[in-house]
Scaffold this active site. Structure first.
Site, PDB file in Angstrom:
ATOM      1  N   TRP A  29      -7.177  -3.592  17.218  1.00 43.16           N
ATOM      2  CA  TRP A  29      -6.172  -2.635  17.706  1.00 43.16           C
ATOM      3  C   TRP A  29      -5.079  -2.505  16.660  1.00 43.16           C
ATOM      4  CZ3 TRP A  29      -4.055   0.062  22.132  1.00 43.16           C
ATOM      5  CH2 TRP A  29      -4.994   0.315  23.127  1.00 43.16           C
ATOM      6  N   SER A  63      -5.622  -7.827  20.723  1.00 39.86           N
ATOM      7  CA  SER A  63      -4.842  -9.068  20.657  1.00 39.86           C
ATOM      8  C   SER A  63      -5.162 -10.014  21.803  1.00 39.86           C
ATOM      9  CB  SER A  63      -3.344  -8.738  20.651  1.00 39.86           C
ATOM     10  OG  SER A  63      -3.000  -8.128  19.427  1.00 39.86           O
ATOM     11  N   PHE A  64      -5.510  -9.448  22.950  1.00 38.85           N
ATOM     12  CA  PHE A  64      -5.823 -10.335  24.077  1.00 38.85           C
ATOM     13  C   PHE A  64      -6.990 -11.265  23.743  1.00 38.85           C
ATOM     14  CE2 PHE A  64      -7.671 -11.583  28.142  1.00 38.85           C
ATOM     15  CZ  PHE A  64      -6.544 -12.095  28.760  1.00 38.85           C
ATOM     16  N   GLU A  65      -7.895 -10.810  22.882  1.00 36.92           N
ATOM     17  CA  GLU A  65      -9.078 -11.607  22.518  1.00 36.92           C
ATOM     18  C   GLU A  65      -8.789 -12.622  21.400  1.00 36.92           C
ATOM     19  OE1 GLU A  65      -9.414  -8.074  22.998  1.00 36.92           O
ATOM     20  OE2 GLU A  65      -9.988  -8.652  25.024  1.00 36.92           O
ATOM     21  N   VAL A  88       0.994  -5.880  18.844  1.00 36.96           N
ATOM     22  CA  VAL A  88       1.083  -5.255  20.162  1.00 36.96           C
ATOM     23  C   VAL A  88       2.306  -4.348  20.168  1.00 36.96           C
ATOM     24  CG1 VAL A  88       0.928  -5.637  22.638  1.00 36.96           C
ATOM     25  CG2 VAL A  88       0.207  -7.433  21.086  1.00 36.96           C
ATOM     26  N   THR A  93       3.251   1.411  29.968  1.00 35.89           N
ATOM     27  CA  THR A  93       2.879   0.559  31.105  1.00 35.89           C
ATOM     28  C   THR A  93       3.226  -0.891  30.782  1.00 35.89           C
ATOM     29  OG1 THR A  93       0.674   0.074  30.257  1.00 35.89           O
ATOM     30  CG2 THR A  93       0.909   2.089  31.553  1.00 35.89           C
ATOM     31  N   HIS A  95       1.478  -3.270  30.264  1.00 35.32           N
ATOM     32  CA  HIS A  95       0.395  -3.944  29.545  1.00 35.32           C
ATOM     33  C   HIS A  95       0.923  -4.849  28.430  1.00 35.32           C
ATOM     34  CE1 HIS A  95      -3.927  -3.468  29.990  1.00 35.32           C
ATOM     35  NE2 HIS A  95      -4.004  -4.026  28.801  1.00 35.32           N
ATOM     36  N   PHE A 120       0.740 -18.332  15.346  1.00 35.72           N
ATOM     37  CA  PHE A 120       1.039 -17.136  16.135  1.00 35.72           C
ATOM     38  C   PHE A 120       1.450 -15.995  15.200  1.00 35.72           C
ATOM     39  CE2 PHE A 120       4.060 -14.692  18.844  1.00 35.72           C
ATOM     40  CZ  PHE A 120       3.247 -14.441  19.931  1.00 35.72           C
ATOM     41  N   ARG A 134       7.323  -4.693   9.348  1.00 41.33           N
ATOM     42  CA  ARG A 134       7.024  -6.140   9.301  1.00 41.33           C
ATOM     43  C   ARG A 134       5.599  -6.435   8.853  1.00 41.33           C
ATOM     44  NH1 ARG A 134      10.718  -4.656  12.788  1.00 41.33           N
ATOM     45  NH2 ARG A 134      12.419  -6.064  13.375  1.00 41.33           N
TER      46      ARG A 134
HETATM   47  N1  RBF Z   1      -4.301  -4.634  21.885  1.00 38.23           N
HETATM   48  C1  RBF Z   1      -3.502  -4.845  20.812  1.00 38.23           C
HETATM   49  O1  RBF Z   1      -3.834  -5.678  19.946  1.00 38.23           O
HETATM   50  N2  RBF Z   1      -2.318  -4.160  20.676  1.00 38.23           N
HETATM   51  C2  RBF Z   1      -1.873  -3.265  21.587  1.00 38.23           C
HETATM   52  O2  RBF Z   1      -0.813  -2.659  21.397  1.00 38.23           O
HETATM   53  C3  RBF Z   1      -2.690  -3.030  22.730  1.00 38.23           C
HETATM   54  N3  RBF Z   1      -2.291  -2.148  23.690  1.00 38.23           N
HETATM   55  C4  RBF Z   1      -3.079  -1.955  24.783  1.00 38.23           C
HETATM   56  C5  RBF Z   1      -2.659  -1.059  25.777  1.00 38.23           C
HETATM   57  C6  RBF Z   1      -3.460  -0.825  26.880  1.00 38.23           C
HETATM   58  C7  RBF Z   1      -2.985   0.133  27.927  1.00 38.23           C
HETATM   59  C8  RBF Z   1      -4.718  -1.500  26.998  1.00 38.23           C
HETATM   60  C9  RBF Z   1      -5.612  -1.253  28.189  1.00 38.23           C
HETATM   61  C10 RBF Z   1      -5.133  -2.378  26.045  1.00 38.23           C
HETATM   62  C11 RBF Z   1      -4.335  -2.618  24.911  1.00 38.23           C
HETATM   63  N4  RBF Z   1      -4.747  -3.525  23.920  1.00 38.23           N
HETATM   64  C12 RBF Z   1      -3.933  -3.738  22.837  1.00 38.23           C
HETATM   65  C13 RBF Z   1      -6.073  -4.166  23.960  1.00 38.23           C
HETATM   66  C14 RBF Z   1      -6.077  -5.552  24.578  1.00 38.23           C
HETATM   67  O3  RBF Z   1      -5.529  -6.507  23.679  1.00 38.23           O
HETATM   68  C15 RBF Z   1      -7.527  -5.977  24.916  1.00 38.23           C
HETATM   69  O4  RBF Z   1      -8.317  -5.848  23.766  1.00 38.23           O
HETATM   70  C16 RBF Z   1      -8.120  -5.125  26.022  1.00 38.23           C
HETATM   71  O5  RBF Z   1      -7.263  -5.098  27.146  1.00 38.23           O
HETATM   72  C17 RBF Z   1      -9.501  -5.682  26.459  1.00 38.23           C
HETATM   73  O6  RBF Z   1      -9.377  -7.005  26.932  1.00 38.23           O
END
Ligand code: RBF
Length: 164
Positions: A29, A63-65, A88, A93, A95, A120, A134
């Site tokens: 992302w 990033s969540f992964e 991120v 939202t 999120h 981190f 950054r």
């Molecule tokens: N992942 C990022 O690394 N950076 C982001 O800014 C980001 N924004 C997201 C916004 C939304 C609405 C969603 C649904 C996901 C976003 N994700 C982002 C992806 C997230 O880290 C992850 O890959 C997904 O939610 C699948 O688990």
């Protein structure tokens, strides 16, 4: 308060990374940002003596992964430290808050669970401009900072392990 340039550090305070091994997990992302951060991290590791073959790079979707990607490195490789690189950007939202909270908690748990530096390297910004500033822009590169932190933490661990 002035924001610190992320690429400014005392070069003499950094131990040699010649014998160190690193794993880097990069979120796809905002890849124009995370790839610039990873480039900074890799160049900084090499600048401090790390051999290219001792840097392993893997990608995860977002990033969540990053946490699970980091766990895979800890479980299946012999790296001395893991850098989690993500960006991120706050949207409309909540999120943003959930992802940032998840990675922060996840990285902390990996540090404790594996007794291993898990760095981190996550930019959490209100907009893209702040992230670009950054990621090699006017405020330096968080990838550089993550690399220096990894080297210092490995050196600290090794020092204490050796009873110094
Ligand atoms: N992942 C990022 O690394 N950076 C982001 O800014 C980001 N924004 C997201 C916004 C939304 C609405 C969603 C649904 C996901 C976003 N994700 C982002 C992806 C997230 O880290 C992850 O890959 C997904 O939610 C699948 O688990």
């Amino acid at each position: 308060m002035a924001t610190r340039n992320l690429s400014d550090y005392d070069i003499n305070s950094v131990p040699s990374a010649e014998k160190m091994k690193f794993g880097i997990v990069i979120a796809e992302w905002n890849y124009h940002i995370t790839s610039a951060m990873a480039k900074g991290a890799i160049e900084t590791l090499i600048k401090h003596g790390c051999k290219e073959e001792n840097i392993r790079v893997k990608h995860v979707p977002g990033s969540f992964e990053l946490t699970l990607g980091g766990q895979f490195f800890a479980e299946y490789t012999d790296v001395d430290a893991i850098l989690l690189i993500g960006s991120v950007i706050k949207g409309e939202t909540p999120h943003f808050d959930y992802i940032c909270q998840g990675v922060t908690q996840g990285a902390t748990e990996l540090n404790m669970k594996y007794n291993l530096p898990v760095i981190f390297g996550l930019l959490t910004t209100l907009n893209e401009k702040q992230a670009l500033e950054r990621a090699g822009g006017k405020l330096g590169n968080k990838g550089d900072e993550a690399a220096i932190t990894a080297i210092k933490m490995i050196a600290l661990q090794q020092e204490l392990e050796e009873g110094k």
